[in-house]
Design an enzyme around this catalytic site. Sequence first.
Site, short mmCIF file in Angstrom:
data_model
loop_
_atom_site.label_atom_id
_atom_site.label_comp_id
_atom_site.label_asym_id
_atom_site.label_seq_id
_atom_site.Cartn_x
_atom_site.Cartn_y
_atom_site.Cartn_z
N SER A 1 10.24 0.60 29.39
CA SER A 1 10.35 -0.15 28.14
C SER A 1 10.90 0.73 27.03
O SER A 1 12.06 1.07 27.06
CB SER A 1 9.06 -0.85 27.71
N HIS B 1 9.90 5.26 13.12
CA HIS B 1 10.59 5.08 11.83
C HIS B 1 9.83 5.95 10.83
O HIS B 1 8.60 5.88 10.76
CB HIS B 1 10.56 3.61 11.39
N CYS C 1 5.36 -0.27 30.75
CA CYS C 1 4.93 -1.08 31.88
C CYS C 1 4.30 -0.16 32.92
O CYS C 1 4.65 1.02 33.00
CB CYS C 1 6.12 -1.79 32.51
#
Length: 142
Positions: free
Chosen positions: A76, A81, A96
């Site tokens: 994934s 940020h 996952c």
Amino acid sequence: MNRLSNSSFFPDRCPQPLGQHVIAEFYGAVGLHDVAPGETALRDAAVAVGAHVLHVEGHDFGDRAGFTVVALLAESHISVHTWPEHEYAAIDIFMCGPVDITRAIDVLKGYFQPRNAEVKILKRGNPAQLTDVLAEEAAIVE
């Protein structure tokens, strides 16, 4: 290759959720200005859990205004940020499979060194609610 052989899609053979999703907030963090070391930190976090890194992309907002980095994984993603003016980093990890996702968090804590970290780990894909679509398709064909 038998596409029905992947037991992760079958709830009766998959007692764990399909994935884990981390939402982490790092306050009083460092390392928030320069994108290249941030990219390395995300790559290291992925490797720490045994994930397969497909691509890492970062964007530097210039004038030491922070950066965004996304690591695309076979399992994934990991993203960060940063807001240097607030000594803050927002981190999102989704993986996952049965991995120890706390290892990725530990790597990122080591890099960003937050004074305070709020970390939430959500279980995604409740096996009791999943549909066994592949088995249903196989039954229709037979």
